[in-house]
Design an enzyme around this catalytic site. Structure first.
Site, PDB file in Angstrom:
ATOM      1  N   LYS A  52      10.113  13.862  -2.327  1.00  0.00           N
ATOM      2  CA  LYS A  52       9.413  14.259  -1.095  1.00  0.00           C
ATOM      3  C   LYS A  52      10.187  13.774   0.136  1.00  0.00           C
ATOM      4  CE  LYS A  52       5.054  14.328  -3.607  1.00  0.00           C
ATOM      5  NZ  LYS A  52       3.875  13.564  -4.018  1.00  0.00           N
ATOM      6  N   GLN A  96       0.592   8.214  -3.083  1.00  0.00           N
ATOM      7  CA  GLN A  96       1.018   8.689  -4.401  1.00  0.00           C
ATOM      8  C   GLN A  96       0.062   8.213  -5.491  1.00  0.00           C
ATOM      9  OE1 GLN A  96       3.747  10.829  -4.871  1.00  0.00           O
ATOM     10  NE2 GLN A  96       2.914  10.943  -6.936  1.00  0.00           N
ATOM     11  N   ASP A 119      -2.181  16.305   1.603  1.00  0.00           N
ATOM     12  CA  ASP A 119      -2.311  16.568   0.161  1.00  0.00           C
ATOM     13  C   ASP A 119      -3.519  17.466  -0.116  1.00  0.00           C
ATOM     14  OD1 ASP A 119      -0.389  15.650  -1.605  1.00  0.00           O
ATOM     15  OD2 ASP A 119      -1.125  13.580  -1.611  1.00  0.00           O
TER      16      ASP A 119
END
Ligand code: NAP
Length: 293
Positions: A52, A96, A119
């Protein structure tokens, strides 16, 4: 059979985003800024976060990595989230997953300010997806929709079977395929570990989307001729044929399923790269305040 080349498509989309960033800079705007938080040192999570960060560099975004110890107290992690929530230079924040077991994933997801939840995991974003309101859509299902769009795959009136009902893939995927729109307008069936005769359900699928995390679960006998097969699964297995000593397997037995398909994604190089560009797209939207003012 046509390969749904996520690597190629994602590279085109990255070029589009990079051009947009140049334009933003040219108009005196700040560049989009994504922050990622990782707790502990899980190997797969490290790899995802590194990908990312690299993708941000490629398109000209700023990125910040917040690294916390495996035993970080929940309060410290929450304070860090609050700090980023307040930081006006940062447009998007991802934490994460999975998190160490003493930290509540639910509380973390709810702590991230909805405008920075690139997200798309916050209950407000999930709820808005359900009722067709502008929102950040979970990156993997949105990446799959983008792939379907770019290959002009017809979804209207098709039977889409989704294997897996997770909050981040299966459920939002079902919403996106069933909603009014293009892609969309599909008739959707969701399967999970309690589904009876899953093989028979799969054989009815015009579009089969597999997100289970069970390596090579889907075999040729479960797939209808000319079906579209999208494989989300990633399982690391040991391999004596690679330098790293491991390789990635999807949830689909690619070699025997591919010849029956009209379209199929490879693993790696299918859904994975599309997930990353979706995250970039959400971050771009956050920077431009396209969804929340
Ligand atoms: P998850 O939360 O573990 O959910 C797995 C789903 O599969 C569950 O709904 C489970 O059913 C179902 N399932 C498991 N075994 C089954 C079986 N034998 N028969 C029927 N259903 C079964 O997984 P996830 O987060 O959605 O991820 C799925 C896979 O996609 C993983 O391999 C993950 O690494 C990968 N992934 C890839 C990307 C990417 O960018 N490529 C992104 C996200 C995830 P129950 O609900 O009944 O337990």
């Amino acid at each position: 059979m046509i390969l749904l080349d996520g690597k190629k498509v994602s590279s085109l989309i990255k070029d589009e985003i990079a051009r947009e960033v140049v334009k933003m800079k040219g108009s005196g705007l700040k560049v989009p800024h994504l922050a990622a938080m990782i707790a502990g040192s899980d190997g797969a999570s490290e790899t995802y976060v590194a990908h990312k960060g690299k993708a941000c560099d490629q398109v000209g975004f700023k990125s910040t990595l917040v690294r916390l110890e495996e035993d970080v107290p929940e309060k410290v992690l929450f304070d860090k989230i609050d700090e980023i929530n307040e930081n006006t230079d940062i447009d998007g924040l991802i934490v994460q997953l999975p998190l160490p077991s003493h930290i509540s994933e639910k509380k973390v997801v709810e702590r991230i300010r909805v405008e920075k939840d690139v997200d798309g995991f916050h209950p407000v974003n999930v709820g808005r997806l359900l009722i067709d309101q502008p929102c950040y859509i979970s990156a993997t299902p949105n990446g799959i929709i983008e792939l379907i769009k770019r290959y002009n795959i017809e979804t209207s009136g098709k039977h889409c079977v989704i294997l897996g009902r997770s909050n981040i893939v299966g459920k939002p995927m079902a919403m996106l395929m069933a909603r009014k729109g293009n892609p969309g307008n599909a008739t959707v069936t969701i399967c999970h570990s309690r589904t009876g005769d899953i093989e028979a359900v799969c054989r009815q699928a015009d579009i089969l989307i597999v997100a289970m995390g069970k390596a090579e679960f889907v075999t040729a006998g479960m797939v209808k001729e000319n079906a579209v097969v999208i494989d989300v699964g990633i399982t690391r297995v040991e391999s004596d044929k690679t330098k790293s000593g491991w390789k990635l397997l999807g949830d689909v037995k690619y070699d025997e399923v591919a010849p029956k398909c009209s379209y199929i994604t490879p693993v790696p190089g299918g859904v994975g790269p599309m997930t990353i560009v979706s995250l970039l797209n959400n971050t771009l939207k956050a920077a431009k305040k396209e969804i929340y003012r």
